[in-house]
Design a protein around this motif. Structure first.
Motif, PDB file in Angstrom:
ATOM      1  N   SER A 147      44.623  35.738  36.072  1.00 34.92           N
ATOM      2  CA  SER A 147      45.722  36.632  35.691  1.00 34.92           C
ATOM      3  C   SER A 147      45.757  36.883  34.189  1.00 34.92           C
ATOM      4  N   ALA A 148      45.158  35.968  33.401  1.00 33.48           N
ATOM      5  CA  ALA A 148      45.154  36.100  31.942  1.00 33.48           C
ATOM      6  C   ALA A 148      43.802  36.564  31.414  1.00 33.48           C
ATOM      7  N   ASP A 149      43.012  37.230  32.251  1.00 30.34           N
ATOM      8  CA  ASP A 149      41.695  37.720  31.844  1.00 30.34           C
ATOM      9  C   ASP A 149      41.864  38.835  30.808  1.00 30.34           C
ATOM     10  N   GLY A 150      41.412  38.584  29.577  1.00 27.72           N
ATOM     11  CA  GLY A 150      41.526  39.578  28.518  1.00 27.72           C
ATOM     12  C   GLY A 150      40.332  40.490  28.410  1.00 27.72           C
ATOM     13  N   ALA A 151      39.263  40.220  29.167  1.00 29.91           N
ATOM     14  CA  ALA A 151      38.052  41.042  29.120  1.00 29.91           C
ATOM     15  C   ALA A 151      38.026  42.075  30.235  1.00 29.91           C
ATOM     16  N   VAL A 152      38.399  41.646  31.431  1.00 34.86           N
ATOM     17  CA  VAL A 152      38.424  42.533  32.608  1.00 34.86           C
ATOM     18  C   VAL A 152      39.778  42.354  33.282  1.00 34.86           C
ATOM     19  N   PRO A 153      40.581  43.392  33.379  1.00 30.95           N
ATOM     20  CA  PRO A 153      41.927  43.231  33.946  1.00 30.95           C
ATOM     21  C   PRO A 153      41.884  42.851  35.419  1.00 30.95           C
ATOM     22  N   PRO A 154      42.784  41.971  35.852  1.00 28.42           N
ATOM     23  CA  PRO A 154      42.808  41.556  37.258  1.00 28.42           C
ATOM     24  C   PRO A 154      43.091  42.700  38.223  1.00 28.42           C
ATOM     25  N   GLN A 155      43.605  43.812  37.712  1.00 28.73           N
ATOM     26  CA  GLN A 155      43.824  44.966  38.566  1.00 28.73           C
ATOM     27  C   GLN A 155      42.514  45.442  39.202  1.00 28.73           C
ATOM     28  N   GLU A 156      41.385  45.171  38.541  1.00 31.93           N
ATOM     29  CA  GLU A 156      40.085  45.528  39.120  1.00 31.93           C
ATOM     30  C   GLU A 156      39.891  44.829  40.463  1.00 31.93           C
ATOM     31  N   THR A 157      40.227  43.558  40.521  1.00 35.98           N
ATOM     32  CA  THR A 157      40.079  42.806  41.768  1.00 35.98           C
ATOM     33  C   THR A 157      41.097  43.254  42.796  1.00 35.98           C
ATOM     34  N   ARG A 158      42.303  43.540  42.375  1.00 32.81           N
ATOM     35  CA  ARG A 158      43.311  44.026  43.323  1.00 32.81           C
ATOM     36  C   ARG A 158      42.841  45.343  43.962  1.00 32.81           C
ATOM     37  N   HIS A 159      42.301  46.230  43.148  1.00 32.03           N
ATOM     38  CA  HIS A 159      41.839  47.523  43.659  1.00 32.03           C
ATOM     39  C   HIS A 159      40.666  47.346  44.624  1.00 32.03           C
ATOM     40  N   ALA A 160      39.695  46.498  44.249  1.00 32.36           N
ATOM     41  CA  ALA A 160      38.541  46.269  45.123  1.00 32.36           C
ATOM     42  C   ALA A 160      38.974  45.630  46.435  1.00 32.36           C
ATOM     43  N   THR A 161      39.947  44.739  46.368  1.00 33.64           N
ATOM     44  CA  THR A 161      40.469  44.110  47.585  1.00 33.64           C
ATOM     45  C   THR A 161      41.022  45.156  48.551  1.00 33.64           C
ATOM     46  N   THR A 162      41.801  46.081  48.013  1.00 29.42           N
ATOM     47  CA  THR A 162      42.373  47.139  48.844  1.00 29.42           C
ATOM     48  C   THR A 162      41.285  48.006  49.462  1.00 29.42           C
ATOM     49  N   LEU A 163      40.305  48.404  48.656  1.00 30.50           N
ATOM     50  CA  LEU A 163      39.225  49.258  49.156  1.00 30.50           C
ATOM     51  C   LEU A 163      38.457  48.584  50.291  1.00 30.50           C
ATOM     52  N   LEU A 164      38.102  47.325  50.103  1.00 29.52           N
ATOM     53  CA  LEU A 164      37.297  46.631  51.097  1.00 29.52           C
ATOM     54  C   LEU A 164      38.089  46.368  52.373  1.00 29.52           C
TER      55      LEU A 164
END
Length: 204
Positions: A147-164
């Motif tokens: 949740s504190a990833d400053g390089a790649v936002p966790p929203q990337e994983t949330r979006h990929a989760t939804t797509l898959l």
């Protein structure tokens, strides 16, 4: 010949051996499996290490083209690793685990339909939806992000989760509280448990 193979894909400006701690955990968890962490095909342009594709002047608009251009070298490397373990015709015994840029490439490889593997683990990745988007529905996926990833936002994983999930895949997703851009001990434990459970259904 190993009965299973896990291929670990490192992040940018790193080498395969940077994933040795995770590799050691997985070798203990999966007796008889080969766990291999190859170096990415290209030299990192801004210092030591390797990269899967260039980040120089990368933008949201050109990232997809960078990934597409990197596919031949990526596929050659993955093919070579799998063939070296005698599993070219047994992809149901192969899993990919990618961290950061390695996760980006692993997602592209499987979501494009090029690599219908046993399982996919994506750790702290940035994801571009490939065209065509054709992930194998029988492939379970684990996604983990801090949740504190400053390089790649966790929203990337949330979006990929939804797509898959919308594509019909069995997806397990975790956003780890107060974790930055790293493979945390919790991330290792989740990966170990996921692969043990996933490979548990493979006859050896």
């Amino acid at each position: 010949m190993p009965d299973r193979l896990v291929i670990l894909l490192h992040g940018v400006a790193a080498f395969g051996y940077d994933l040795d701690p995770l590799a050691a955990v997985l070798r203990r968890a999966l007796p008889g499996a080969a766990v291999i962490a190859p170096d990415a095909p290209f030299a990192y342009q801004q210092g030591p290490g390797r990269q899967w594709y260039s980040l120089e002047d990368v933008t949201p608009e050109n990232r997809a083209a960078r990934i597409a251009a990197a596919r031949p070298a990526f596929d050659d490397l993955i093919s070579t690793v799998i063939a070296g373990q005698g599993l070219s015709d047994r992809l149901e015994r192969v899993a990919l685990v990618g961290f950061s840029q390695g996760a980006t490439m692993a997602f592209d490889a499987c979501a494009s339909g090029r690599w219908p593997l046993r399982a996919l683990t994506l750790l702290s990745g940035r994801f571009v939806t490939p065209e065509p988007f054709a992930p194998p529905r029988t492939m379970p996926v684990l996604l983990v992000h801090g949740s504190a990833d400053g390089a790649v936002p966790p929203q990337e994983t949330r979006h990929a989760t939804t797509l898959l999930r919308e594509a019909g895949l069995a997806v397990e997703s975790h956003i780890l509280r107060a974790v930055g851009h790293t493979i945390s001990p919790t991330g290792m434990k989740l990966t170990r448990r996921f692969l043990r459970e996933t490979f548990g259904g493979v006859a050896v």
